[in-house]
Design an enzyme around this catalytic site. Structure first.
Site, PDB file in Angstrom:
ATOM      1  N   HIS A 520     -12.721   2.497   4.222  1.00  0.00           N
ATOM      2  CA  HIS A 520     -11.325   2.433   4.672  1.00  0.00           C
ATOM      3  C   HIS A 520     -10.367   2.593   3.481  1.00  0.00           C
ATOM      4  O   HIS A 520      -9.465   3.437   3.494  1.00  0.00           O
ATOM      5  CB  HIS A 520     -11.095   1.089   5.371  1.00  0.00           C
ATOM      6  CG  HIS A 520      -9.673   0.812   5.734  1.00  0.00           C
ATOM      7  ND1 HIS A 520      -9.219   0.845   7.029  1.00  0.00           N
ATOM      8  CD2 HIS A 520      -8.587   0.501   4.977  1.00  0.00           C
ATOM      9  CE1 HIS A 520      -7.926   0.577   7.049  1.00  0.00           C
ATOM     10  NE2 HIS A 520      -7.520   0.351   5.809  1.00  0.00           N
ATOM     11  N   GLU A 521     -10.581   1.762   2.471  1.00  0.00           N
ATOM     12  CA  GLU A 521      -9.678   1.807   1.315  1.00  0.00           C
ATOM     13  C   GLU A 521      -9.778   3.154   0.595  1.00  0.00           C
ATOM     14  O   GLU A 521      -8.794   3.664   0.063  1.00  0.00           O
ATOM     15  CB  GLU A 521      -9.974   0.656   0.355  1.00  0.00           C
ATOM     16  CG  GLU A 521      -9.787  -0.734   0.960  1.00  0.00           C
ATOM     17  CD  GLU A 521      -8.413  -0.952   1.576  1.00  0.00           C
ATOM     18  OE1 GLU A 521      -7.452  -0.266   1.184  1.00  0.00           O
ATOM     19  OE2 GLU A 521      -8.306  -1.799   2.483  1.00  0.00           O
ATOM     20  N   HIS A 524      -7.438   5.533   2.078  1.00  0.00           N
ATOM     21  CA  HIS A 524      -6.082   5.464   1.510  1.00  0.00           C
ATOM     22  C   HIS A 524      -6.015   6.281   0.216  1.00  0.00           C
ATOM     23  O   HIS A 524      -5.068   7.020  -0.020  1.00  0.00           O
ATOM     24  CB  HIS A 524      -5.702   4.019   1.197  1.00  0.00           C
ATOM     25  CG  HIS A 524      -5.353   3.198   2.398  1.00  0.00           C
ATOM     26  ND1 HIS A 524      -4.394   3.562   3.306  1.00  0.00           N
ATOM     27  CD2 HIS A 524      -5.819   2.002   2.837  1.00  0.00           C
ATOM     28  CE1 HIS A 524      -4.288   2.631   4.253  1.00  0.00           C
ATOM     29  NE2 HIS A 524      -5.143   1.673   3.991  1.00  0.00           N
ATOM     30  N   HIS A 527      -5.883   9.826   0.853  1.00  0.00           N
ATOM     31  CA  HIS A 527      -4.551  10.170   1.368  1.00  0.00           C
ATOM     32  C   HIS A 527      -3.578  10.353   0.188  1.00  0.00           C
ATOM     33  O   HIS A 527      -2.777  11.284   0.173  1.00  0.00           O
ATOM     34  CB  HIS A 527      -4.087   9.061   2.316  1.00  0.00           C
ATOM     35  CG  HIS A 527      -2.975   9.449   3.236  1.00  0.00           C
ATOM     36  ND1 HIS A 527      -2.359   8.551   4.071  1.00  0.00           N
ATOM     37  CD2 HIS A 527      -2.343  10.627   3.455  1.00  0.00           C
ATOM     38  CE1 HIS A 527      -1.397   9.166   4.756  1.00  0.00           C
ATOM     39  NE2 HIS A 527      -1.368  10.421   4.400  1.00  0.00           N
TER      40      HIS A 527
HETATM   41 ZN   LIG Z   1      -5.609  -0.006   5.096  1.00  0.00          ZN
END
Ligand SMILES: [Zn+2]
Length: 745
Positions: A520-521, A524, A527
């Site tokens: 998940h991180e 980021h 992104h």
């Molecule tokens: Zn997050």
């Protein structure tokens, strides 16, 4: 100065007690003395900048990197004060320009300003999140009101606002490109939404409120931290029944670190509480650990947060009333993808009944199991995780500890690099040890390049392990963002976790949940790294959209390519058996009642707190009554109870915005189905191309609803989410229930 406008409530964002906050706390503030200093000659400036390592230009390889090896808390306050004053000086010059306002002389100059402050904030964020100390927290407390007043000075600079407004008013009659137009709109909205349109007394009051809120947010976060540090439980040998060996080892090491050698420390954080409640056979201790954790900030005395919350709510309400809004949530959501509190509530209320119904089934399963085992109990909240684990084993035959043996931290990292290579065409190579300064020896750095062209894209810093002074949870930050308007800048992104170090020479084994969070991180970070925007402001996040990209990336953890090559046994090197993967996938629907309900309870209370009349509000009572009205099951509590709900009270990052995770979940499930349905599955090159092009690279340069439509060919629908959680999908014939979440405005 993009920082000042983008991250409202600095101190808050920085204190970031909250979950995963993607923006590295960035923000603004001021000091009279520093201002005087700043008006001195350019030499004086360069000598100040050169003599304070926190202000100095970043030098060294890769376009310059932060001097994390030169951080001293005593430099922070002078650096911050100087940088704020310098930023204000730049802004005054923009405002005082005698030429008519244009995009170039106003908006682009604003984008350019605040370079020193950006640099100081990179360090500030490290202290706040990665290596907090009492000395830092003292400085932080002193800076909070100054940052708030700095921010107010920018927002309330009427000459500046009039120039921004002039560019904004003329935006449709000028030859601005779409990115420039969006920067203009985002900038104007930052002013308009934050009191720039106010006059006289209202304007003064607005600034006062912001200043007070910044103090309260910091106090709130520090109180939670105090209750986390103040309630460590030390156990003896006879109190360890049921706990996994790895947990016991870590607890022993922690106790020794805390000067209690021979004992076992259970810290009052999620990473200790969660496994303890899952495994400990000692029900009384479970209750004690549970109470310590869920009473953080609610213990009376000097660290109690209830009065602080009441004051925060009142001030937030008063502030948005000045701007003509009915309530805080309405103001908060206007530039979110959801646009209105009603739309967010509709989504949550559509899912809530199915979640609660599932809790009833889960509790029934657990109660039956408890009865069978002869335990003469009724399931209480401190029993939920413990019996859920037993039901999981009985029904799903999935032993979390067995799964862990296939989840090695290093291999997971390699798996993430593989996924980034396939989808983003990125390559990660470790930088030479010592060539890039780090703030702790555990931090490692990789260079990110384009796989085909070899072009340099940025650096990725990883700070994986728990330690004293580091906030709990996992998060991603950016030390420098991608822009091209003044020549191309490379991205410096970081991921941060709280894994427990293995014994020397042993691999770090993590849970499935932690592995998902790691992905998940990393989502980021990808992104950040994939950004192709021109202006800094376009790197800003939209709160209910920005978790989507990261949540989506979690899906690649259970793809065949990752499973076969990276999820291998730490001793034998054998890939995780197919049956075990099938069980994990089946188990992913297990306990969704608990997970969805504890989350939604927090999200609903957040939204209701911020739409309610705050006059005379008693947070404890409000929470109790709201949960009663909702029909909250007795057997579990909110994921974050109000007195320690850092997402919404340590700052304003997620206030009236915690729903955003589910909003993003709907997008995630729906987008994942686009891959699942594609010929090449999760590695389908065409869908991957669209993913990067429409959903990652544009960041905030395109309206999220439009970007999503460009990717999917339609708005997102709720059905995929319900299927993912094993909930019944609302009937298609019902227009209202077949909720789509894109906004038609
Ligand atoms: Zn997050």
């Amino acid at each position: 100065m993009r920082q000042s406008l983008i991250a409202l409530s600095v101190a808050a964002a920085i204190a970031a007690a909250a979950g995963c906050s993607k923006e590295a706390a960035q923000a603004p503030a001021v000091d009279e003395n520093a201002q005087v200093q700043a008006s001195a000659a350019a030499d004086a400036k360069s000598s100040v900048v050169a003599s304070n390592p926190l202000l100095a230009e970043w030098t060294g390889p890769y376009g310059g990197v932060p001097a994390f090896d030169k951080m001293r808390v005593e430099d922070l306050k002078p650096a911050m004060e100087f940088a704020m004053a310098e930023n204000l000086r730049e802004i005054d010059a923009i405002a005082a320009n005698p030429e008519p306002a244009t995009f170039e002389n106003t908006i682009a100059e604003l984008e350019r300003s605040g370079a020193e402050l950006d640099r100081v904030f990179a360090y500030y964020g490290i202290w706040a999140a990665n290596k907090s100390t009492p000395e830092f927290r003292k400085v932080q407390g002193e800076l909070a009101p100054k940052l708030a007043s700095f921010q107010s000075k920018i927002i309330q600079n009427d000459a500046l606002f009039q120039r921004v407004k002039a560019v904004y008013d003329a935006r449709n009659d000028s030859d601005l490109d779409s990115e420039q137009k969006r920067v203009v709109e985002l900038t104007y909205n930052q002013f308009a939404n934050n009191g720039a349109t106010l006059d006289g007394k209202a304007k003064e009051r607005y600034a006062e409120i912001n200043k007070r809120l910044a103090e309260l947010h910091t106090k709130f976060a520090n109180n939670v931290l105090a209750d986390e540090e103040g309630y460590t439980l030390f156990l003896s040998d006879d109190q360890l029944a049921g706990l996994p060996e790895s947990f016991v080892k870590a607890a022993a090491a922690l106790a020794e670190e805390k000067g209690e050698k021979g004992k076992y420390a259970i810290t009052n954080t999620r990473s200790s509480m969660d496994p303890f409640l899952t495994y400990s056979e000692n029900r009384e201790l479970r209750e004690k650990v549970w109470r310590n954790y869920y009473n953080r900030g609610d213990n009376g005395g000097e660290h109690d947060n209830n009065a602080i919350i009441a004051e925060i709510l009142k001030l937030r309400d008063e502030r948005v009333e000045l701007l003509g809004f009915e309530n805080y949530a309405q103001w908060r959501l206007q530039d979110r993808m959801a646009k209105t509190p009603q739309r967010a509530m509709e989504l949550m209320e559509a899912v809530w009944p199915a979640a609660v119904a599932r809790v009833e089934e889960e509790v029934a399963d657990m109660q039956a199991l408890a009865d069978e085992s002869g335990a003469d109990i009724t399931i209480k909240p401190w029993d939920y995780r413990y019996y859920a684990e037993k039901v999981r084993k009985a029904k799903y035959d999935l032993n979390s500890d067995e799964v862990k043996q296939y989840l090695q931290l290093d291999k997971l990292r390699e798996a993430m690099f593989y996924v980034a290579g396939e989808l983003f065409n990125f390559e990660f190579s470790p930088v030479e040890e010592g060539s890039v300064p780090v703030f702790h020896e555990d931090v490692k750095v990789w260079e990110v390049t384009d796989k085909s062209s070899g072009e340099h894209i940025g650096l990725w810093y990883l700070d994986p392990f728990a330690r004293a002074g580091k906030r709990s949870g996992a998060w991603a930050t950016m030390y420098r963002d991608h822009t091209t308007f003044d020549g191309k800048t490379n991205v410096l992104a970081s991921n941060n976790s709280n894994f427990i170090k293995g014994a020397p020479g042993e691999p770090v084994l993590v849970s499935w949940d932690d592995a998902s969070t790691f992905f998940h991180e990393f989502g980021h970070a990808l992104h950040f790294l994939s950004s192709n925007v021109t202006y800094p402001t376009l790197n800003s996040g939209v709160r209910d959209y920005t978790e989507f990209q990261s949540q989506l990336l979690e899906r690649w953890l259970s793809t065949d390519e990752v499973i076969d090559n990276y999820l291998v046994h730490y001793k034998t090197g054998e890939p995780i058996p197919e049956e075990l993967v099938a069980k994990i996938k089946k188990a992913s629907k297990f306990n969704q009642g608990f997970a969805t309900t504890e989350y939604l309870a927090s999200a609903l209370v957040d939204m209701k707190l911020h739409t309610a009349d705050p006059e005379g509000i008693d947070p404890d009572k409000f929470e109790r009554e709201t949960l009663e009205e909702l029909g909250m099951p007795d057997e579990l509590v909110m994921r974050h109870r109000t007195p320690h709900f850092g997402h919404i009270f340590s700052g304003e990052g997620y206030s009236a915005g915690y729903y955003g995770y589910m909003w993003a979940d709907v997008l995630t499930s729906d987008a994942a189905e686009a891959f699942a349905e594609a010929e090449g599955g999760f590695y389908d090159p065409e869908v991957a191309d669209k993913l990067v092009k429409h959903l990652f690279a544009p960041r905030n340069a395109v309206d999220p609803a439009e970007a999503y439509r460009a990717f999917r060919g339609r708005d997102a629908e709720i059905g995929a989410l319900m299927r993912d959680r094993g909930f019944p999908v609302p009937g298609k014939e019902s227009e209202k229930e077949n909720t789509t979440i894109a906004v038609k405005d």
